[in-house]
Design an enzyme around this catalytic site. Structure first.
Site, PDB file in Angstrom:
ATOM      1  N   ASP A   1       5.130   1.399   5.556  1.00 59.90           N
ATOM      2  CA  ASP A   1       4.661   1.259   4.190  1.00 59.90           C
ATOM      3  C   ASP A   1       5.842   1.215   3.246  1.00 59.90           C
ATOM      4  O   ASP A   1       6.943   1.599   3.597  1.00 59.90           O
ATOM      5  CB  ASP A   1       3.778   2.453   3.795  1.00 59.90           C
ATOM      6  CG  ASP A   1       2.436   2.394   4.513  1.00 59.90           C
ATOM      7  OD1 ASP A   1       2.209   3.243   5.388  1.00 59.90           O
ATOM      8  OD2 ASP A   1       1.650   1.503   4.198  1.00 59.90           O
TER       9      ASP A   1
ATOM     10  N   PHE B   1       3.286   7.273   0.663  1.00 60.01           N
ATOM     11  CA  PHE B   1       3.717   5.894   0.868  1.00 60.01           C
ATOM     12  C   PHE B   1       2.693   4.911   0.283  1.00 60.01           C
ATOM     13  O   PHE B   1       2.787   4.547  -0.873  1.00 60.01           O
ATOM     14  CB  PHE B   1       4.001   5.660   2.349  1.00 60.01           C
ATOM     15  CG  PHE B   1       5.196   6.466   2.812  1.00 60.01           C
ATOM     16  CD1 PHE B   1       6.466   5.933   2.752  1.00 60.01           C
ATOM     17  CD2 PHE B   1       5.049   7.768   3.260  1.00 60.01           C
ATOM     18  CE1 PHE B   1       7.580   6.675   3.142  1.00 60.01           C
ATOM     19  CE2 PHE B   1       6.146   8.512   3.653  1.00 60.01           C
ATOM     20  CZ  PHE B   1       7.407   7.968   3.590  1.00 60.01           C
ATOM     21  N   SER B   2       1.710   4.507   1.012  1.00 60.04           N
ATOM     22  CA  SER B   2       0.803   3.489   0.481  1.00 60.04           C
ATOM     23  C   SER B   2      -0.052   3.984  -0.679  1.00 60.04           C
ATOM     24  O   SER B   2      -0.667   3.171  -1.371  1.00 60.04           O
ATOM     25  CB  SER B   2      -0.089   2.927   1.589  1.00 60.04           C
ATOM     26  OG  SER B   2       0.608   1.933   2.315  1.00 60.04           O
ATOM     27  N   VAL B   3      -0.070   5.294  -0.919  1.00 54.45           N
ATOM     28  CA  VAL B   3      -0.708   5.778  -2.143  1.00 54.45           C
ATOM     29  C   VAL B   3      -0.073   5.117  -3.359  1.00 54.45           C
ATOM     30  O   VAL B   3      -0.707   4.892  -4.386  1.00 54.45           O
ATOM     31  CB  VAL B   3      -0.598   7.312  -2.227  1.00 54.45           C
ATOM     32  CG1 VAL B   3      -1.080   7.834  -3.568  1.00 54.45           C
ATOM     33  CG2 VAL B   3      -1.412   7.961  -1.107  1.00 54.45           C
TER      34      VAL B   3
END
Length: 243
Positions: free
Chosen positions: A235, A61-63
């Site tokens: 996210d 997700f937030s990667v």
């Protein structure tokens, strides 16, 4: 008790699955460029019993935000993007409803005022890039851009990604840009923004739980927040898959 790093982490993964409610995991770690940990365990799909293995791909997700920011920095390094310029300079439609002065820097620092998803979004529409960026461009900001911060948990990837797409002389789709400008030069073979059909069977299936100790599966409507989660939580489901 295990003494080498790989065995120690494998024990921790097994315990997380058997005692802590995790379903399936992979862990890989490198030290000075050398792989020192490569372990996995559990299920990739609880409905079929498919097990995690070395080739399982997991949604992240937030990667996505880090990968997306790198893409933007590539464009800036090439002189194609100026952080101080309004986003509308590159993407005119984004300037609607008082967002005309919102800068690329505002987007990178989560100060645009558009941290939430557009009305009517569904998981299927999230996969429609043009629909998403059109709706985000037409959103009214929650506050004057640049005056305060609100974490763009859901929208960061599409806003920055569209700036990258609009400034790419070749007009590539954002996922193609990521592949050709980041993954291929670094020899990354399991990272995508939008997976190819050929790897779909390797992807782990997400299972969403309520945010409480009982770990009950959340069965409410997709757009609702599970009990205990804040409206600003979560996210951006950025379509990035990595193994």
């Amino acid at each position: 008790m295990a003494t080498n790093p790989n065995s120690m982490v494998q024990e921790a993964v097994d315990a997380a699955i058997s005692k802590r409610g995790e379903i399936g995991l992979q862990v890989v770690a490198y030290v000075d460029g050398k792989q020192v940990v490569d372990v996995w365990g559990g299920l990739a799909d609880i409905t079929t019993g498919r097990q995690v293995d070395a080739d399982t791909l997991f949604p992240v997700f937030s990667v996505t935000k880090a990968v997306t920011a790198v893409a933007l920095h590539i464009q800036a390094e090439r002189g194609l993007v100026d952080y101080a310029m309004p986003i509308a300079h590159y993407w005119p439609e984004f300037g609607a409803h008082g967002k005309d002065k919102a800068t690329v820097y505002d987007a990178l620092t989560h100060r645009l005022g558009v941290p939430i998803m557009p009305l009517g979004v569904t998981p299927e529409l999230m996969c429609d890039w043009d629909w998403m960026v059109q709706r985000i461009a037409d959103m009214h900001p929650l506050f004057e851009p640049g005056t305060k911060a609100a974490y763009m948990s859901y929208t960061f990837g599409w806003v920055i990604g569209e700036v990258v797409r609009r400034t790419d002389p070749r007009g590539r789709q954002f996922g193609t840009f990521i592949q050709e400008e980041i993954c291929q030069p670094l020899d990354l073979d399991s990272l995508w923004v939008g997976i190819p059909d050929a790897v779909e069977t390797r992807v782990a299936t997400l299972t969403q739980y309520a945010a409480d100790p009982s770990r009950r599966a959340w069965d409410g409507p997709w757009s609702a927040q599970p009990p205990g989660d804040s409206a600003a939580g979560g996210d951006d489901p950025g379509g990035v898959w990595t193994g």
